[in-house]
Design a protein around this motif. Structure first.
Motif, PDB file in Angstrom:
ATOM      1  N   ALA A 160      -4.504  30.172  23.281  1.00  4.77           N
ATOM      2  CA  ALA A 160      -4.767  28.815  22.785  1.00  4.77           C
ATOM      3  C   ALA A 160      -4.117  27.807  23.734  1.00  4.77           C
ATOM      4  CB  ALA A 160      -4.192  28.642  21.377  1.00  4.77           C
ATOM      5  N   PRO A 161      -4.796  26.699  23.976  1.00  9.08           N
ATOM      6  CA  PRO A 161      -4.209  25.703  24.885  1.00  9.08           C
ATOM      7  C   PRO A 161      -2.907  25.159  24.290  1.00  9.08           C
ATOM      8  CG  PRO A 161      -6.169  24.808  23.826  1.00  9.08           C
ATOM      9  CD  PRO A 161      -6.061  26.245  23.426  1.00  9.08           C
ATOM     10  N   ALA A 162      -1.944  24.986  25.169  1.00 11.39           N
ATOM     11  CA  ALA A 162      -0.645  24.460  24.741  1.00 11.39           C
ATOM     12  C   ALA A 162      -0.801  22.998  24.331  1.00 11.39           C
ATOM     13  CB  ALA A 162       0.371  24.581  25.865  1.00 11.39           C
ATOM     14  N   ALA A 163      -0.179  22.689  23.248  1.00  6.30           N
ATOM     15  CA  ALA A 163      -0.241  21.293  22.778  1.00  6.30           C
ATOM     16  C   ALA A 163       0.612  20.437  23.690  1.00  6.30           C
ATOM     17  CB  ALA A 163       0.263  21.200  21.341  1.00  6.30           C
ATOM     18  N   THR A 164       0.023  19.371  24.143  1.00  5.74           N
ATOM     19  CA  THR A 164       0.791  18.463  25.000  1.00  5.74           C
ATOM     20  C   THR A 164       1.498  17.449  24.118  1.00  5.74           C
ATOM     21  OG1 THR A 164      -1.112  17.024  25.279  1.00  5.74           O
ATOM     22  CG2 THR A 164      -0.769  18.689  26.966  1.00  5.74           C
ATOM     23  N   PRO A 165       2.776  17.282  24.355  1.00  2.00           N
ATOM     24  CA  PRO A 165       3.502  16.322  23.517  1.00  2.00           C
ATOM     25  C   PRO A 165       3.016  14.901  23.797  1.00  2.00           C
ATOM     26  CG  PRO A 165       4.904  17.112  25.299  1.00  2.00           C
ATOM     27  CD  PRO A 165       3.611  17.892  25.366  1.00  2.00           C
ATOM     28  N   ALA A 166       3.032  14.116  22.755  1.00  2.00           N
ATOM     29  CA  ALA A 166       2.625  12.714  22.904  1.00  2.00           C
ATOM     30  C   ALA A 166       3.686  11.990  23.720  1.00  2.00           C
ATOM     31  CB  ALA A 166       2.490  12.063  21.528  1.00  2.00           C
ATOM     32  N   PRO A 167       3.238  11.101  24.576  1.00  2.00           N
ATOM     33  CA  PRO A 167       4.233  10.377  25.361  1.00  2.00           C
ATOM     34  C   PRO A 167       5.139   9.562  24.432  1.00  2.00           C
ATOM     35  CG  PRO A 167       2.076   9.361  25.603  1.00  2.00           C
ATOM     36  CD  PRO A 167       1.891  10.619  24.809  1.00  2.00           C
ATOM     37  N   PRO A 168       6.425   9.475  24.793  1.00  2.00           N
ATOM     38  CA  PRO A 168       7.329   8.723  23.927  1.00  2.00           C
ATOM     39  C   PRO A 168       6.893   7.262  23.834  1.00  2.00           C
ATOM     40  CG  PRO A 168       8.416   9.297  25.999  1.00  2.00           C
ATOM     41  CD  PRO A 168       7.068   9.965  25.984  1.00  2.00           C
ATOM     42  N   GLN A 169       7.044   6.727  22.634  1.00  2.00           N
ATOM     43  CA  GLN A 169       6.653   5.337  22.423  1.00  2.00           C
ATOM     44  C   GLN A 169       7.653   4.440  23.141  1.00  2.00           C
ATOM     45  OE1 GLN A 169       6.762   4.091  18.355  1.00  2.00           O
ATOM     46  NE2 GLN A 169       5.058   2.676  18.664  1.00  2.00           N
ATOM     47  N   LYS A 170       7.132   3.493  23.893  1.00  2.00           N
ATOM     48  CA  LYS A 170       7.996   2.596  24.639  1.00  2.00           C
ATOM     49  C   LYS A 170       8.623   1.587  23.683  1.00  2.00           C
ATOM     50  CE  LYS A 170       8.371  -0.323  28.582  1.00  2.00           C
ATOM     51  NZ  LYS A 170       7.843  -0.943  29.713  1.00  2.00           N
ATOM     52  N   LEU A 171       9.938   1.475  23.767  1.00  2.30           N
ATOM     53  CA  LEU A 171      10.660   0.548  22.910  1.00  2.30           C
ATOM     54  C   LEU A 171      10.682  -0.841  23.540  1.00  2.30           C
ATOM     55  CD1 LEU A 171      13.750   2.795  22.052  1.00  2.30           C
ATOM     56  CD2 LEU A 171      11.752   2.351  20.626  1.00  2.30           C
ATOM     57  N   SER A 172      10.695  -1.844  22.692  1.00  2.00           N
ATOM     58  CA  SER A 172      10.765  -3.216  23.194  1.00  2.00           C
ATOM     59  C   SER A 172      12.130  -3.450  23.826  1.00  2.00           C
ATOM     60  CB  SER A 172      10.554  -4.210  22.049  1.00  2.00           C
ATOM     61  OG  SER A 172      11.662  -4.184  21.163  1.00  2.00           O
ATOM     62  N   TRP A 173      12.226  -4.479  24.644  1.00  2.00           N
ATOM     63  CA  TRP A 173      13.498  -4.801  25.295  1.00  2.00           C
ATOM     64  C   TRP A 173      14.556  -5.124  24.249  1.00  2.00           C
ATOM     65  CZ3 TRP A 173      15.982  -9.373  24.450  1.00  2.00           C
ATOM     66  CH2 TRP A 173      15.240 -10.398  23.869  1.00  2.00           C
ATOM     67  N   TYR A 174      14.145  -5.767  23.148  1.00  2.00           N
ATOM     68  CA  TYR A 174      15.113  -6.128  22.119  1.00  2.00           C
ATOM     69  C   TYR A 174      15.632  -4.877  21.408  1.00  2.00           C
ATOM     70  CZ  TYR A 174      17.310  -8.298  18.126  1.00  2.00           C
ATOM     71  OH  TYR A 174      18.223  -8.672  17.183  1.00  2.00           O
ATOM     72  N   ARG A 175      14.764  -3.924  21.118  1.00  2.00           N
ATOM     73  CA  ARG A 175      15.184  -2.684  20.446  1.00  2.00           C
ATOM     74  C   ARG A 175      16.106  -1.876  21.354  1.00  2.00           C
ATOM     75  NH1 ARG A 175      16.929  -0.957  16.033  1.00  2.00           N
ATOM     76  NH2 ARG A 175      16.729   1.260  15.813  1.00  2.00           N
ATOM     77  N   ARG A 176      15.791  -1.835  22.658  1.00  2.00           N
ATOM     78  CA  ARG A 176      16.672  -1.124  23.604  1.00  2.00           C
ATOM     79  C   ARG A 176      18.042  -1.793  23.665  1.00  2.00           C
ATOM     80  NH1 ARG A 176      12.053  -1.429  26.936  1.00  2.00           N
ATOM     81  NH2 ARG A 176      13.162  -2.886  28.278  1.00  2.00           N
ATOM     82  N   LEU A 177      18.059  -3.125  23.700  1.00  2.00           N
ATOM     83  CA  LEU A 177      19.326  -3.860  23.707  1.00  2.00           C
ATOM     84  C   LEU A 177      20.103  -3.593  22.425  1.00  2.00           C
ATOM     85  CD1 LEU A 177      21.215  -5.973  24.993  1.00  2.00           C
ATOM     86  CD2 LEU A 177      19.852  -7.732  23.864  1.00  2.00           C
ATOM     87  N   TYR A 178      19.430  -3.620  21.288  1.00  5.01           N
ATOM     88  CA  TYR A 178      20.053  -3.350  19.994  1.00  5.01           C
ATOM     89  C   TYR A 178      20.690  -1.955  19.992  1.00  5.01           C
ATOM     90  CZ  TYR A 178      20.510  -3.223  14.901  1.00  5.01           C
ATOM     91  OH  TYR A 178      21.000  -3.145  13.624  1.00  5.01           O
TER      92      TYR A 178
END
Length: 189
Positions: free
Chosen positions: A4-22
């Motif tokens: 069976a084909p290997a499931a490819t993980p979904a790319p990580p959701q990019k966080l907003s600059w404010y969430r990264r700062l938080y």
């Protein structure tokens, strides 16, 4: 039979600059510089940039619950200092905007039973807004800069800020101290 084909993980959701700062600010809460960082963030939050000091206060109180009063007092004082900076910036903006744009805050409004100048209306009603916004989860710098811009008397701004910020810091720290980690999901910090 092919595998069976290997499931490819979904790319990580990019966080907003404010969430990264938080998240960075919150990560500081476990460092040896947590208190200094909370004080700095409280000053910055009160004056120019929306970094909530509660992102540091909550984990600090959870880590050392016996220091909740100390953290609340120091955070309140630092936030008030930042508020004074914001108020001063607001008065500078007011002076610049009023003269540059030739705005006349002494224009009289005489409608609907109101008889006051625009400046009086803004200044009188902004005190209540200052008090509410100092307590509620709103950016404190908006209150501080806005109070300076509409010429709320400094003593009234300070009274509203002292009451509001004290209530807010002590409420957040107290809930964390006495209710613990389960309360964190109730608070939007």
């Amino acid at each position: 039979m092919s595998p069976a084909p290997a499931a490819t993980p979904a790319p990580p959701q990019k966080l907003s600059w404010y969430r990264r700062l938080y998240m960075r600010v919150e990560a500081l809460s476990s460092s040896k510089h947590a208190l200094a960082a909370m004080l700095l963030v409280s000053v910055v939050d009160g004056s120019v940039f929306p970094i909530p000091p509660f992102a540091l206060l909550v984990p600090m109180v959870l880590a050392q619950p016996r220091k909740w009063v100390r953290y609340a007092v120091l955070g309140t004082v630092a936030s008030l200092f930042g508020g004074l900076i914001g108020y001063w910036l607001g008065t500078l903006i007011n002076a610049g905007a009023v003269s540059f744009l030739e705005i006349d805050l002494n224009v009289r409004v005489q409608r609907f039973g109101i008889d006051a100048t625009v400046g009086e209306l803004l200044g009188q009603n902004f005190w209540v807004l200052s008090l509410l916004c100092s307590i509620l989860p709103t950016p404190f710098k908006v209150v501080a800069i806005g109070s300076g811009m509409v010429s709320v008397p400094l003593d009234r701004f300070l009274l509203a800020a002292i009451i509001g910020r004290t209530v807010r810091f002590f409420a957040v720290a107290g809930v964390m101290r006495f209710v613990g980690p389960t309360a964190r999901r109730w608070l939007r910090v």
